[in-house]
Motif scaffolding. Structure first.
Motif, PDB file in Angstrom:
ATOM      1  N   ALA A 163     -14.886  48.031  26.714  1.00  0.00           N
ATOM      2  CA  ALA A 163     -14.237  48.202  28.012  1.00  0.00           C
ATOM      3  C   ALA A 163     -14.924  47.365  29.090  1.00  0.00           C
ATOM      4  O   ALA A 163     -16.148  47.404  29.237  1.00  0.00           O
ATOM      5  CB  ALA A 163     -14.256  49.674  28.411  1.00  0.00           C
ATOM      6  N   SER A 164     -14.127  46.613  29.841  1.00  0.00           N
ATOM      7  CA  SER A 164     -14.657  45.727  30.873  1.00  0.00           C
ATOM      8  C   SER A 164     -13.730  45.741  32.076  1.00  0.00           C
ATOM      9  O   SER A 164     -12.511  45.782  31.932  1.00  0.00           O
ATOM     10  CB  SER A 164     -14.789  44.292  30.349  1.00  0.00           C
ATOM     11  OG  SER A 164     -15.597  44.236  29.196  1.00  0.00           O
ATOM     12  N   ASN A 165     -14.328  45.682  33.280  1.00  0.00           N
ATOM     13  CA  ASN A 165     -13.521  45.685  34.500  1.00  0.00           C
ATOM     14  C   ASN A 165     -13.630  44.365  35.250  1.00  0.00           C
ATOM     15  O   ASN A 165     -13.517  44.316  36.469  1.00  0.00           O
ATOM     16  CB  ASN A 165     -13.930  46.836  35.413  1.00  0.00           C
ATOM     17  CG  ASN A 165     -15.339  46.674  35.959  1.00  0.00           C
ATOM     18  OD1 ASN A 165     -16.177  45.993  35.370  1.00  0.00           O
ATOM     19  ND2 ASN A 165     -15.611  47.301  37.093  1.00  0.00           N
ATOM     20  N   TYR A 166     -13.875  43.273  34.519  1.00  0.00           N
ATOM     21  CA  TYR A 166     -13.936  41.956  35.155  1.00  0.00           C
ATOM     22  C   TYR A 166     -12.571  41.601  35.752  1.00  0.00           C
ATOM     23  O   TYR A 166     -11.525  41.980  35.233  1.00  0.00           O
ATOM     24  CB  TYR A 166     -14.333  40.891  34.145  1.00  0.00           C
ATOM     25  CG  TYR A 166     -15.761  40.999  33.662  1.00  0.00           C
ATOM     26  CD1 TYR A 166     -16.828  40.723  34.515  1.00  0.00           C
ATOM     27  CD2 TYR A 166     -16.044  41.375  32.344  1.00  0.00           C
ATOM     28  CE1 TYR A 166     -18.143  40.815  34.070  1.00  0.00           C
ATOM     29  CE2 TYR A 166     -17.351  41.469  31.901  1.00  0.00           C
ATOM     30  CZ  TYR A 166     -18.391  41.188  32.765  1.00  0.00           C
ATOM     31  OH  TYR A 166     -19.688  41.289  32.331  1.00  0.00           O
ATOM     32  N   LYS A 167     -12.610  40.829  36.841  1.00  0.00           N
ATOM     33  CA  LYS A 167     -11.369  40.394  37.470  1.00  0.00           C
ATOM     34  C   LYS A 167     -10.733  39.250  36.694  1.00  0.00           C
ATOM     35  O   LYS A 167      -9.520  39.063  36.713  1.00  0.00           O
ATOM     36  CB  LYS A 167     -11.639  39.970  38.914  1.00  0.00           C
ATOM     37  CG  LYS A 167     -10.378  39.599  39.684  1.00  0.00           C
ATOM     38  CD  LYS A 167     -10.663  39.361  41.145  1.00  0.00           C
ATOM     39  CE  LYS A 167      -9.392  38.953  41.911  1.00  0.00           C
ATOM     40  NZ  LYS A 167      -8.338  39.961  41.797  1.00  0.00           N
ATOM     41  N   TYR A 168     -11.575  38.466  35.996  1.00  0.00           N
ATOM     42  CA  TYR A 168     -11.074  37.320  35.242  1.00  0.00           C
ATOM     43  C   TYR A 168     -11.608  37.368  33.806  1.00  0.00           C
ATOM     44  O   TYR A 168     -12.750  37.799  33.575  1.00  0.00           O
ATOM     45  CB  TYR A 168     -11.500  36.000  35.905  1.00  0.00           C
ATOM     46  CG  TYR A 168     -11.115  35.904  37.358  1.00  0.00           C
ATOM     47  CD1 TYR A 168      -9.814  35.579  37.737  1.00  0.00           C
ATOM     48  CD2 TYR A 168     -12.053  36.144  38.357  1.00  0.00           C
ATOM     49  CE1 TYR A 168      -9.455  35.496  39.072  1.00  0.00           C
ATOM     50  CE2 TYR A 168     -11.699  36.065  39.699  1.00  0.00           C
ATOM     51  CZ  TYR A 168     -10.408  35.744  40.056  1.00  0.00           C
ATOM     52  OH  TYR A 168     -10.055  35.674  41.375  1.00  0.00           O
ATOM     53  N   PHE A 169     -10.777  36.916  32.879  1.00  0.00           N
ATOM     54  CA  PHE A 169     -11.167  36.825  31.481  1.00  0.00           C
ATOM     55  C   PHE A 169     -10.885  35.408  30.976  1.00  0.00           C
ATOM     56  O   PHE A 169      -9.885  34.789  31.357  1.00  0.00           O
ATOM     57  CB  PHE A 169     -10.409  37.834  30.617  1.00  0.00           C
ATOM     58  CG  PHE A 169     -10.825  39.260  30.836  1.00  0.00           C
ATOM     59  CD1 PHE A 169     -11.918  39.781  30.141  1.00  0.00           C
ATOM     60  CD2 PHE A 169     -10.150  40.072  31.729  1.00  0.00           C
ATOM     61  CE1 PHE A 169     -12.314  41.093  30.346  1.00  0.00           C
ATOM     62  CE2 PHE A 169     -10.540  41.380  31.943  1.00  0.00           C
ATOM     63  CZ  PHE A 169     -11.631  41.888  31.250  1.00  0.00           C
ATOM     64  N   LYS A 170     -11.777  34.933  30.125  1.00  0.00           N
ATOM     65  CA  LYS A 170     -11.599  33.611  29.531  1.00  0.00           C
ATOM     66  C   LYS A 170     -11.648  33.738  28.013  1.00  0.00           C
ATOM     67  O   LYS A 170     -12.597  34.281  27.454  1.00  0.00           O
ATOM     68  CB  LYS A 170     -12.682  32.645  29.999  1.00  0.00           C
ATOM     69  CG  LYS A 170     -12.553  31.239  29.391  1.00  0.00           C
ATOM     70  CD  LYS A 170     -13.770  30.380  29.702  1.00  0.00           C
ATOM     71  CE  LYS A 170     -13.852  30.070  31.181  1.00  0.00           C
ATOM     72  NZ  LYS A 170     -14.967  29.123  31.465  1.00  0.00           N
ATOM     73  N   VAL A 171     -10.605  33.240  27.354  1.00  0.00           N
ATOM     74  CA  VAL A 171     -10.548  33.204  25.891  1.00  0.00           C
ATOM     75  C   VAL A 171     -10.904  31.784  25.462  1.00  0.00           C
ATOM     76  O   VAL A 171     -10.150  30.840  25.718  1.00  0.00           O
ATOM     77  CB  VAL A 171      -9.145  33.585  25.374  1.00  0.00           C
ATOM     78  CG1 VAL A 171      -9.123  33.553  23.846  1.00  0.00           C
ATOM     79  CG2 VAL A 171      -8.736  34.955  25.894  1.00  0.00           C
ATOM     80  N   LEU A 172     -12.055  31.627  24.844  1.00  0.00           N
ATOM     81  CA  LEU A 172     -12.515  30.307  24.411  1.00  0.00           C
ATOM     82  C   LEU A 172     -12.345  30.190  22.901  1.00  0.00           C
ATOM     83  O   LEU A 172     -12.917  30.976  22.136  1.00  0.00           O
ATOM     84  CB  LEU A 172     -13.977  30.091  24.791  1.00  0.00           C
ATOM     85  CG  LEU A 172     -14.587  28.731  24.427  1.00  0.00           C
ATOM     86  CD1 LEU A 172     -13.878  27.612  25.183  1.00  0.00           C
ATOM     87  CD2 LEU A 172     -16.083  28.709  24.737  1.00  0.00           C
ATOM     88  N   ILE A 173     -11.563  29.213  22.462  1.00  0.00           N
ATOM     89  CA  ILE A 173     -11.278  29.050  21.041  1.00  0.00           C
ATOM     90  C   ILE A 173     -12.368  28.210  20.386  1.00  0.00           C
ATOM     91  O   ILE A 173     -12.723  27.136  20.879  1.00  0.00           O
ATOM     92  CB  ILE A 173      -9.914  28.368  20.830  1.00  0.00           C
ATOM     93  CG1 ILE A 173      -8.813  29.181  21.525  1.00  0.00           C
ATOM     94  CG2 ILE A 173      -9.602  28.218  19.344  1.00  0.00           C
ATOM     95  CD1 ILE A 173      -7.475  28.503  21.489  1.00  0.00           C
ATOM     96  N   ASN A 174     -12.899  28.701  19.293  1.00  0.00           N
ATOM     97  CA  ASN A 174     -13.892  27.947  18.523  1.00  0.00           C
ATOM     98  C   ASN A 174     -13.151  26.986  17.592  1.00  0.00           C
ATOM     99  O   ASN A 174     -12.979  27.255  16.413  1.00  0.00           O
ATOM    100  CB  ASN A 174     -14.785  28.907  17.730  1.00  0.00           C
ATOM    101  CG  ASN A 174     -15.518  29.869  18.634  1.00  0.00           C
ATOM    102  OD1 ASN A 174     -16.008  29.503  19.691  1.00  0.00           O
ATOM    103  ND2 ASN A 174     -15.586  31.133  18.231  1.00  0.00           N
TER     104      ASN A 174
END
Length: 410
Positions: free
Chosen positions: A172-183
């Protein structure tokens, strides 16, 4: 001769059954801990709650969680993220944000719910390739913190209209922004179409308390240091600070988790008056350290601290009349892959819930008092069994040839 051959085959089958039984028992011996599940009154799917004490004995990725029945058979299970969603739920789209180039292909999103989430749905164009992604969170798009790493992306299925949906489950996270980084490792990129959450299923609203062993607080210059010691290696998802003085405040709090490598930063956020003072994070540790930047202000008076773990149960099909228990504590165990995840349409939205009892040492392990350097005859026993099976096989083949020769008149 034929009758003798049948006896030999029966003996071989008996040896094979014994061999598989020993194999199953041997596999269970690698798990250090167990917790007996509540009794099952009727056959069906059940939601199984994993207590903080149980997950404290698991590895960091929880790959070593197993269910076994009273006959020693492993029971397939699925995580709560595989359970079917309710069709009436509203899907909230997270807008995509343009970012500076990364070392790999990234997809940056804004959490418009302004609430803590632990699931994210991604819609991609069809692909049959295998990739893993890292998930990061940020409140300012400048400083990013790791949320989860090496999450596998599933391949698309046939006849799905050219696109498919992949969900990511994470602490669980309440960050305002999320980044999905593809390997991607310099491979061709994937095509993301959209992302978002199902509002009712992505917000965590159930937690279990984690006991605090010891609490130390010290004010040094413009910084307040709080050391939280735990009795075991618990999974901590929230820290709730009860601040009763001063009346108005806004302070930056940096959270560190201690492990074998030393102190590691987990997250950094602000706490301010008028809010509940909850810090969302993800750390599996027995020691936390909080640094509160007071600036030129007087130190905060922290009247109490509460730690908790987000509830993420598993689901399994259990039969009435059988007893079950949970196993964990095997660092070498790989994540199990079960067919059950393909049959979520057989599961109702509301499942009866059971939980595990006291966490104990696995009863199949060596009993206390036995010396560690005592002779272990496991390898010898296996060699004897394998040798016996090979011998029986050779005898069977030989006798079969003899019978065929006699029948053919040779």
């Amino acid at each position: 001769m034929k009758q003798h051959l049948r006896k030999m085959n029966k003996r071989g089958l008996l040896f094979a059954v014994c061999f598989m039984a020993m194999l199953c028992a041997s596999a269970q011996k690698t798990f250090k801990y167990q917790a007996k599940l509540d009794s099952v009154k009727s056959t069906g799917f059940y939601k199984i709650k994993l207590s903080p004490a149980f997950l404290a004995k698991s590895d960091a990725g929880f790959t070593d969680i197993r269910i076994i029945d009273n006959k020693g058979n492993f029971v397939p299970y699925m995580t709560s993220d595989n359970l079917p969603r309710i069709d009436s739920e509203v899907f909230v789209t997270f807008p995509e944000l343009k970012q500076k180039p990364d070392t790999g292909i990234s997809y940056t999103l804004e959490n418009v719910t302004e609430q803590p989430i632990n699931k994210l749905w991604l819609k991609l164009r069809n692909t049959a390739v295998k990739r893993t992604v890292n998930l990061y969170g940020s409140d300012d798009q400048e400083q990013w913190f790791a949320v989860d790493e090496d999450i596998p992306l599933q391949s698309s299925t046939q006849d799905n209209g050219g696109s498919y949906t992949q969900y990511l489950a994470f602490p669980a996270s309440n960050y305002k922004y999320f980044k999905v980084l593809i390997n991607d490792k310099h491979k061709a990129p994937l095509s993301f179409l959209m992302a978002g959450v199902y509002a009712k299923r992505s917000v965590v609203n159930s937690y279990s308390d984690i006991p605090i062993l010891k609490l130390d607080k010290a004010d040094s210059g413009k910084t307040t240091h709080i050391i939280i010691s735990l009795a075991d290696n618990y999974l901590v998802n929230t820290i709730m600070l009860d601040i009763d003085n001063p009346k108005f405040y806004k302070r930056n709090v940096t959270v560190y988790a201690w492990n074998k490598m030393g102190r590691e930063q987990v997250t950094a956020t602000d706490v301010m008056s008028g809010k509940n003072g909850t810090i969302f994070m993800d750390a599996k540790t027995n020691k936390l350290e909080l640094e509160i930047d007071n600036g030129d202000n007087p130190p905060l008076h922290v009247a109490g601290i509460k730690l908790s773990q987000a509830d993420n149960p598993i689901a399994a099909y259990l039969q009435a009349g059988k007893s079950y228990k949970l196993l964990t504590g095997d660092a070498s165990a790989a994540t199990p892959v079960y067919d059950l995840k393909f049959f979520t349409d057989s599961i109702h939205a509301q499942l009866p819930e059971i939980s595990g009892g006291k966490v104990e040492q696995n009863e199949l392990l060596a009993k206390p008092g036995i010396k560690a350097n005592a002779h272990d005859y496991t390898v010898i026993i296996w060699m004897v069994i394998i040798g016996a099976l090979l011998l029986l096989t050779l005898l069977t083949v030989k006798m079969t040839k003899e019978v065929n020769k006699r029948n053919s008149g040779v």
